[in-house]
Design a protein around this motif. Sequence first.
Motif, PDB file in Angstrom:
ATOM      1  N   GLN A 211     -13.785   2.604  25.737  1.00 60.03           N
ATOM      2  CA  GLN A 211     -12.493   2.058  25.317  1.00 60.03           C
ATOM      3  C   GLN A 211     -12.552   0.554  25.235  1.00 60.03           C
ATOM      4  OE1 GLN A 211      -8.775   3.346  27.259  1.00 60.03           O
ATOM      5  NE2 GLN A 211      -7.919   1.392  26.555  1.00 60.03           N
ATOM      6  N   ASP A 212     -11.923   0.039  24.206  1.00 65.39           N
ATOM      7  CA  ASP A 212     -11.885  -1.392  23.910  1.00 65.39           C
ATOM      8  C   ASP A 212     -10.551  -1.967  24.387  1.00 65.39           C
ATOM      9  OD1 ASP A 212     -12.368  -3.817  22.718  1.00 65.39           O
ATOM     10  OD2 ASP A 212     -12.114  -3.100  20.669  1.00 65.39           O
ATOM     11  N   HIS A 213     -10.536  -3.253  24.711  1.00 66.59           N
ATOM     12  CA  HIS A 213      -9.279  -3.972  24.966  1.00 66.59           C
ATOM     13  C   HIS A 213      -9.150  -4.999  23.853  1.00 66.59           C
ATOM     14  CE1 HIS A 213      -8.676  -2.724  29.281  1.00 66.59           C
ATOM     15  NE2 HIS A 213      -9.942  -2.396  29.106  1.00 66.59           N
ATOM     16  N   LYS A 214      -8.226  -4.778  22.936  1.00 67.16           N
ATOM     17  CA  LYS A 214      -8.177  -5.627  21.738  1.00 67.16           C
ATOM     18  C   LYS A 214      -7.335  -6.893  21.902  1.00 67.16           C
ATOM     19  CE  LYS A 214      -9.455  -2.622  17.953  1.00 67.16           C
ATOM     20  NZ  LYS A 214      -9.334  -1.193  18.248  1.00 67.16           N
ATOM     21  N   ARG A 215      -6.345  -6.851  22.804  1.00 77.63           N
ATOM     22  CA  ARG A 215      -5.467  -8.020  22.926  1.00 77.63           C
ATOM     23  C   ARG A 215      -6.160  -9.144  23.697  1.00 77.63           C
ATOM     24  NH1 ARG A 215      -0.126  -7.758  22.238  1.00 77.63           N
ATOM     25  NH2 ARG A 215       0.598  -5.828  21.316  1.00 77.63           N
ATOM     26  N   THR A 225      -7.653  -9.263  18.907  1.00 77.55           N
ATOM     27  CA  THR A 225      -8.943  -9.941  18.745  1.00 77.55           C
ATOM     28  C   THR A 225      -9.954  -8.914  18.252  1.00 77.55           C
ATOM     29  OG1 THR A 225      -9.809  -9.330  20.906  1.00 77.55           O
ATOM     30  CG2 THR A 225      -8.401 -11.285  20.811  1.00 77.55           C
ATOM     31  N   GLY A 226     -11.198  -9.342  18.115  1.00 79.90           N
ATOM     32  CA  GLY A 226     -12.268  -8.400  17.795  1.00 79.90           C
ATOM     33  C   GLY A 226     -12.590  -7.493  18.961  1.00 79.90           C
ATOM     34  N   GLY A 227     -12.039  -7.768  20.145  1.00 80.85           N
ATOM     35  CA  GLY A 227     -12.324  -6.975  21.352  1.00 80.85           C
ATOM     36  C   GLY A 227     -12.683  -7.908  22.500  1.00 80.85           C
ATOM     37  N   ILE A 268     -20.968   7.281  12.903  1.00 79.83           N
ATOM     38  CA  ILE A 268     -19.516   7.350  12.687  1.00 79.83           C
ATOM     39  C   ILE A 268     -18.853   7.039  14.027  1.00 79.83           C
ATOM     40  CG2 ILE A 268     -17.482   8.662  11.977  1.00 79.83           C
ATOM     41  CD1 ILE A 268     -19.169  10.386  10.216  1.00 79.83           C
ATOM     42  N   PHE A 269     -17.962   6.065  13.948  1.00 79.25           N
ATOM     43  CA  PHE A 269     -17.190   5.623  15.116  1.00 79.25           C
ATOM     44  C   PHE A 269     -15.795   6.216  14.914  1.00 79.25           C
ATOM     45  CE2 PHE A 269     -15.783   1.388  17.316  1.00 79.25           C
ATOM     46  CZ  PHE A 269     -14.488   1.804  17.505  1.00 79.25           C
ATOM     47  N   PHE A 270     -15.394   7.095  15.824  1.00 82.97           N
ATOM     48  CA  PHE A 270     -14.073   7.703  15.750  1.00 82.97           C
ATOM     49  C   PHE A 270     -13.129   6.927  16.667  1.00 82.97           C
ATOM     50  CE2 PHE A 270     -17.146  10.977  14.796  1.00 82.97           C
ATOM     51  CZ  PHE A 270     -16.587  11.682  13.742  1.00 82.97           C
ATOM     52  N   TYR A 284     -11.703   5.433  11.207  1.00 82.17           N
ATOM     53  CA  TYR A 284     -13.142   5.648  11.225  1.00 82.17           C
ATOM     54  C   TYR A 284     -13.827   4.302  10.990  1.00 82.17           C
ATOM     55  CZ  TYR A 284     -12.388  10.642   9.907  1.00 82.17           C
ATOM     56  OH  TYR A 284     -12.026  11.962   9.833  1.00 82.17           O
ATOM     57  N   ASN A 285     -14.960   4.092  11.662  1.00 81.07           N
ATOM     58  CA  ASN A 285     -15.838   2.989  11.294  1.00 81.07           C
ATOM     59  C   ASN A 285     -17.208   3.583  11.011  1.00 81.07           C
ATOM     60  OD1 ASN A 285     -13.974   0.800  11.704  1.00 81.07           O
ATOM     61  ND2 ASN A 285     -14.199   1.151  13.887  1.00 81.07           N
ATOM     62  N   ALA A 286     -17.994   2.856  10.233  1.00 83.23           N
ATOM     63  CA  ALA A 286     -19.277   3.382   9.770  1.00 83.23           C
ATOM     64  C   ALA A 286     -20.451   2.704  10.475  1.00 83.23           C
ATOM     65  CB  ALA A 286     -19.384   3.191   8.257  1.00 83.23           C
ATOM     66  N   ARG A 287     -20.209   2.272  11.736  1.00 79.84           N
ATOM     67  CA  ARG A 287     -21.204   1.474  12.478  1.00 79.84           C
ATOM     68  C   ARG A 287     -20.837   1.516  13.943  1.00 79.84           C
ATOM     69  NH1 ARG A 287     -17.266  -1.714  14.259  1.00 79.84           N
ATOM     70  NH2 ARG A 287     -15.581  -1.906  12.774  1.00 79.84           N
ATOM     71  N   PHE A 288     -21.721   0.986  14.788  1.00 82.54           N
ATOM     72  CA  PHE A 288     -21.399   0.871  16.213  1.00 82.54           C
ATOM     73  C   PHE A 288     -20.199  -0.054  16.392  1.00 82.54           C
ATOM     74  CE2 PHE A 288     -25.976   1.806  16.727  1.00 82.54           C
ATOM     75  CZ  PHE A 288     -25.951   2.696  17.785  1.00 82.54           C
ATOM     76  N   GLY A 289     -19.422   0.144  17.433  1.00 82.43           N
ATOM     77  CA  GLY A 289     -18.338  -0.782  17.753  1.00 82.43           C
ATOM     78  C   GLY A 289     -18.891  -2.007  18.459  1.00 82.43           C
ATOM     79  N   ASP A 290     -18.143  -3.079  18.354  1.00 82.96           N
ATOM     80  CA  ASP A 290     -18.479  -4.322  19.041  1.00 82.96           C
ATOM     81  C   ASP A 290     -17.215  -4.750  19.754  1.00 82.96           C
ATOM     82  OD1 ASP A 290     -19.287  -6.813  19.829  1.00 82.96           O
ATOM     83  OD2 ASP A 290     -20.073  -7.421  17.885  1.00 82.96           O
ATOM     84  N   PRO A 291     -17.109  -4.659  21.060  1.00 82.66           N
ATOM     85  CA  PRO A 291     -18.152  -4.498  22.069  1.00 82.66           C
ATOM     86  C   PRO A 291     -18.335  -3.079  22.645  1.00 82.66           C
ATOM     87  CG  PRO A 291     -16.189  -5.463  23.081  1.00 82.66           C
ATOM     88  CD  PRO A 291     -15.835  -5.079  21.682  1.00 82.66           C
ATOM     89  N   GLU A 292     -18.095  -2.016  21.903  1.00 78.95           N
ATOM     90  CA  GLU A 292     -18.377  -0.675  22.445  1.00 78.95           C
ATOM     91  C   GLU A 292     -19.886  -0.458  22.642  1.00 78.95           C
ATOM     92  OE1 GLU A 292     -16.121  -1.268  20.203  1.00 78.95           O
ATOM     93  OE2 GLU A 292     -14.328  -0.063  20.560  1.00 78.95           O
ATOM     94  N   ALA A 293     -20.687  -0.968  21.698  1.00 79.96           N
ATOM     95  CA  ALA A 293     -22.144  -0.788  21.810  1.00 79.96           C
ATOM     96  C   ALA A 293     -22.668  -1.389  23.125  1.00 79.96           C
ATOM     97  CB  ALA A 293     -22.853  -1.453  20.629  1.00 79.96           C
TER      98      ALA A 293
END
Length: 426
Positions: A211-215, A225-227, A268-270, A284-293
């Motif tokens: 899980q990302d924290h975007k704020r 933000t980007g994360g 695939i990033f769901f 959907y994203n077509a790549r790893f998440g940043d900063p999920e990776a």
Amino acid sequence: MKVLIIGSGGREHAIAWKVSQSAKVDKIYCAPGNAGIAQYAECVDIGAMEFEKLAAFAKEHAVDLTVVGMDDPLVGGIVDVFEKEGLRVFGPRKNAAILEGSKAFAKDLMKKYHIPTAAYENFDDPEKALAYLENAKFPIVLKADGLALGKGVLICNTLQEAKDGVKSIMLDKKFGASGNRMVIEEFMTGREVSVLSFVDGRTIKTMTSAQDHKRAGDGDTGLNTGGMGTFSPSPFYTKEVDDFCREHIYQPTVDAMAAEGRAFQGIIFFGLMLTADGPKVLEYNARFGDPEAQVVLPRMKTDIVDVFEACVDGTLEQTELEFEDNAAVCVVLASEGYPVKYEKGFVIHGLENFENKDGYYVFHAGSKKTADGIVTNGGRVLGVTALGKDLKTARANAYKAVDWIHFDHKYYRHDIGKAIDEAKEK
Ligand code: AMP
Ligand code: GLY
């Protein structure tokens, strides 16, 4: 084996580190790379959108496999250019990367194949979008169709806000050509979870949840933000949720893309919302998440190069994918003022504290090597990741490691993974 990685962020640093762990790999190149990636890879000064130059480089240096980390080149068709040159490349072709490149495409695909998602309408005429809002329920969500650096989503609480939103996306083109079309969709509530997966066109194998924290601010306040940080796994991603998503979301998405003549090979990033009516797809994203990776890859046991190759060769079904039974937390160290306005060029102290420390990682996002040492060179500067036996321990370890790094105007959130942990304990 020689591997070329395309990209320059914390995500690509995590990919480069993981690739460097593979016994098969003896040389890594990264274009354009960054000061952290340079520990494992030879950084090459070619931009991620310079497809012909990148392909020529890969040929000239006999690169065996290219891994594309970023969305822009994927959506722009880098994979097609590499394949035309006979090069092996991990990532979706242009006709499949559209899964991330067009939100309207993704929504229509989900509707056609009965994949659960928020109710929506697509618009390419601002007048029609404005008229639709008159009878809509609020809050409502507006999305620019194309890539918008993760910023093309507006959640509007009132009719006036939504009208202003349509105007800024479609008429003022705040997100450029991304706003030629837009999606207006139902607002969903629930827990958000990110699930990344490897796909070989037919078979899908999911990674552990995150899980990302975007704020930008503590307590999920401030701008998007980007994360600002991530944790893995999500305690809310239960076996029941996983079973549901496998049956109704993951395989159906891969099958839908294949049925449309757009077989998807890559990540695939769901982005999921766990609603009261069950899990639904946010995006959907077509790549790893940043900063999920940066939290998922340190927990991965399997040699990532084996998995990349299985995706390219269509043999993923026979490939094991294993993760450690532990947890990871990544805290992003940003420049004060991010995501609006910030200064760069401050010397980063303490990077050496991470050397030879098992379970602690510092992934560079915006850094630059200069005569004075490594300096800050972006809004998000570093991602500090730590492992632990559970989320609580991983979080304590990550925040301990945050204190090992110093630079002027260092800014970070203090609550990555915290509210979740507390909610779960209740
Ligand atoms: P996206 O880029 O589509 O993931 O959207 C960015 C963020 O906006 C998501 O992570 C959610 O927090 C929020 N969001 C997007 N769509 C919706 C929706 N339909 N309902 C509620 N929140 C949403
Ligand atoms: N962290 C969200 C993303 O990579 O899109």
